[in-house]
Design an enzyme around this catalytic site. Structure first.
Site, short mmCIF file in Angstrom:
data_model
loop_
_atom_site.label_atom_id
_atom_site.label_comp_id
_atom_site.label_asym_id
_atom_site.label_seq_id
_atom_site.Cartn_x
_atom_site.Cartn_y
_atom_site.Cartn_z
N ASP A 463 -65.34 -37.86 -34.16
CA ASP A 463 -65.38 -39.15 -33.66
C ASP A 463 -64.44 -39.14 -32.43
OD1 ASP A 463 -66.83 -41.80 -34.14
OD2 ASP A 463 -64.90 -42.43 -34.06
N ILE A 464 -64.77 -39.73 -31.25
CA ILE A 464 -63.94 -40.16 -30.15
C ILE A 464 -63.19 -41.49 -30.50
CG2 ILE A 464 -63.69 -40.70 -27.83
CD1 ILE A 464 -66.00 -39.14 -27.42
N GLU A 506 -70.83 -41.94 -30.49
CA GLU A 506 -69.58 -41.11 -30.06
C GLU A 506 -69.34 -40.14 -31.21
OE1 GLU A 506 -67.77 -44.90 -31.90
OE2 GLU A 506 -69.63 -44.24 -30.65
#
Length: 586
Positions: A463-464, A506
């Site tokens: 996950d960004i 994301e």
């Protein structure tokens, strides 16, 4: 052998001639049926229209006659109103002239307020008047006088056509004009009054009285009009004895009719008097176990509303049209039968060259193109078809040579298109890596493989960090650039055997086949370092990622467990400050 098979097909199939005749008879039968139904429908429609046309025309003529008579009668009463009532001789001559010039008038008379009365009757206006008054056949006029000096007596004078008196007598009198409805109505009105039709007491006929008071003197001039039975008008329009005509008022009282017997109409009026408006158009009804076409049209007779009605026996009025329908069907059927030998002859002209064309087509089937010959026929279309066979044999040979190459080329194009479609169906449009559908399928395949062969595989959920701030601060376009470039960094950081895809938003997911937890952690750490070192083209800041790692274990019952373990590890990485790798321990 092929020839035998052709003969068998020939025997089993239906010959062209039989087919043509069968189709002809089927079409003819259908046309006869349809034509018959249509003609019967139009026969019914025409019979209704015939009744409508007759009655409307009749009503128009009768209405014109009523309007004309009303106008004439009003003019007569107005003329009588200005006469000098003291000059009896002058009144006598004028009354006689009025009756002579108006055949529909029965009598002209004056009723005085003192009870006296003066009346002249046209004895020729009704066939029973001579008998009623004991007149001779040569008598034409009757004068009745009641004097105010002796109201109990009545003087009666008979005159011939030359106005010569032929006899006279004095009789007892009980007639008082001032008590008559016409007198009372005239006294109450300043205009000419017209009574409703009523039955005259001394003759078998109905009549109407027109009357007017003379200058408010209490004296009233009047005329009696025998209701014209309109039979002369009826006969102009009605030529059949199965049609009856009635003129009647709101109470069902018959004013005039074509026939003398009126009990039928009285029964019908009682049956339909509340629904007469339904019969304005010709209507088929069943009454007294018989079908009739009935129509009722309102007409105007001064201030009175009256109706004219036509009754037509349904079967009788439909009979001429049904006969015409039958004759037309007979003519159509005979014409069809005459056409049969003609069809047989022309079908024979068509069949012979068709058989020849069949033989030529068999040569094409056997690829004996060189022996194909043109079939001569007087039918232009068959000649065209024969020429087409020749052209077809040549084109088939060329076509067969090129067909395989075309098939190969089309097959290759189809495979390429299918591969392109397959790629589009499993690729994320934005990042150009695998989509969720492909990841779900690969996860299931690896899970099944590990179950069956007791092998290992791992997943890495990424996950960004703070991606929402990227979108909020720099906009979604920059956010999309970060996602695309991050996907490329991930793709360059994994092995060829690893499967990378966009898990959603994301988040990314990496599936590492034949990889234990330790190996997957190394891949995750390598990715974590690579993303921090990467400089984005449009985003000025560094990007970090939180990564959760989980591996398959033998007791795992469903695929969702490994993803859930990776998700839990990812959550811990975020809780512990992000920018790190956390793995799930078994």
């Amino acid at each position: 052998m092929k020839k035998d098979r052709f003969l068998k097909l020939k025997k089993r199939g239906i010959p062209f001639k039989t087919t043509v005749l069968s189709m002809f008879f089927l079409v003819t039968l259908t046309l006869i049926l349809v034509l018959g139904l249509q003609l019967l429908y139009f026969a019914k429609k025409l019979s209704l229209e015939s009744v409508d046309l007759k009655l409307n025309s009749l009503a128009f003529d009768i209405q014109n006659k009523i309007d004309s008579n009303n106008k004439i009668n009003h003019n007569i009463v107005e003329t009588l109103n200005i006469l000098d009532e003291k000059d009896e001789k002058k009144i006598f001559n004028i009354y006689i002239n009025i009756l002579k010039n108006n055949n529909s008038l029965y009598a002209v008379f004056t009723g005085y307020k003192d009870g006296s009365f003066y009346e002249i009757i046209n004895l020729n206006s009704h066939n029973s008047l001579h008998e009623v008054y004991g007149a001779k056949p040569t008598d034409s006029w009757l004068l009745i006088k009641i004097s105010n000096s002796n109201l109990s007596k009545r003087e009666v004078f008979l005159f011939d056509d030359n106005l010569e008196m032929t006899s006279s007598k004095i009789t007892e009198n009980d007639y008082n004009p001032t008590l008559r409805p016409w007198y009372k109505s005239a006294i109450l009105s300043n205009e000419i009054i017209k009574t409703m039709p009523y039955a005259f007491s001394h003759i078998n006929s109905n009549g109407i009285t027109y009357a007017k008071q003379i200058d408010k003197s209490g004296n009233v001039v009047a005329i009696d009009v025998l209701i014209d039975d309109f039979k002369s008008i009826y006969k102009e329009h009605i030529k059949n004895d199965y049609i009856d005509i009635y003129i009647f008022n709101n109470n069902g009282e018959i004013i005039s009719s074509l026939k003398e017997e009126n009990q039928f109409f009285r029964s019908f009026f009682e049956y339909k008097k509340k629904n007469l408006e339904e019969l304005v158009r010709p209507t088929i009804i069943t009454f007294l176990n018989k079908k009739y076409i009935v129509q009722v049209i309102p007409i105007k007779n001064g201030d009175n509303s009256e109706y004219i009605s036509i009754f037509a026996d349904y079967d009788s009025i439909l009979a001429p049209y049904e006969l015409q329908v039958f004759n037309l069907l007979i003519i159509f059927t005979l014409t069809a039968l005459i056409m049969v030998p003609i069809i047989i002859y022309f079908s024979g002209i068509i069949i012979k060259p068709i058989y020849e064309l069949v033989k030529e087509s068999l040569k094409i089937k056997r690829r004996r193109y060189e022996s194909i010959k043109k079939v001569e026929s007087s039918i232009l279309e068959v000649s065209y078809l024969s020429s087409a066979f020749e052209d077809m044999s040549e084109s088939i040979y060329k076509y067969q040579n090129s067909l395989e190459e075309q098939v190969k080329e089309r097959t290759k194009e189809l495979i390429d298109k299918n591969q392109e479609l397959l790629k589009l169906s499993i690729t994320d449009k934005l990042t150009e890596i695998y989509n969720r559908a492909k990841l779900d399928k690969t996860l299931q395949e690896e899970f099944n493989r590990s179950k069956r062969y007791k092998t290992e595989f791992s997943v890495i959920l990424i996950d960004i960090d703070f991606f929402k701030k990227v979108n909020d601060t720099f906009g979604h376009q920059i956010g999309d650039d970060v996602l695309k470039e991050s996907a490329q960094v991930l793709k360059n950081s994994i092995r060829l055997t690893d499967v990378l895809g966009r898990w959603g938003g994301e988040e990314f997911l990496i599936i590492s086949p034949q990889t234990n937890l330790e190996g997957a952690v190394k891949i995750a750490e390598h990715i974590n370092n690579a993303i921090k070192l990467y400089k984005f083209k449009t985003y000025p800041n560094k990007v970090t990622m939180s990564i959760g790692v989980a591996s398959y274990f033998e007791d795992m019952s469903k695929i969702e467990e490994i993803v859930l373990n990776a998700d839990k590890s990812l959550y811990k990485a975020k809780e512990n400050g992000r920018d790190r790798v956390v793995y799930h321990e078994i």
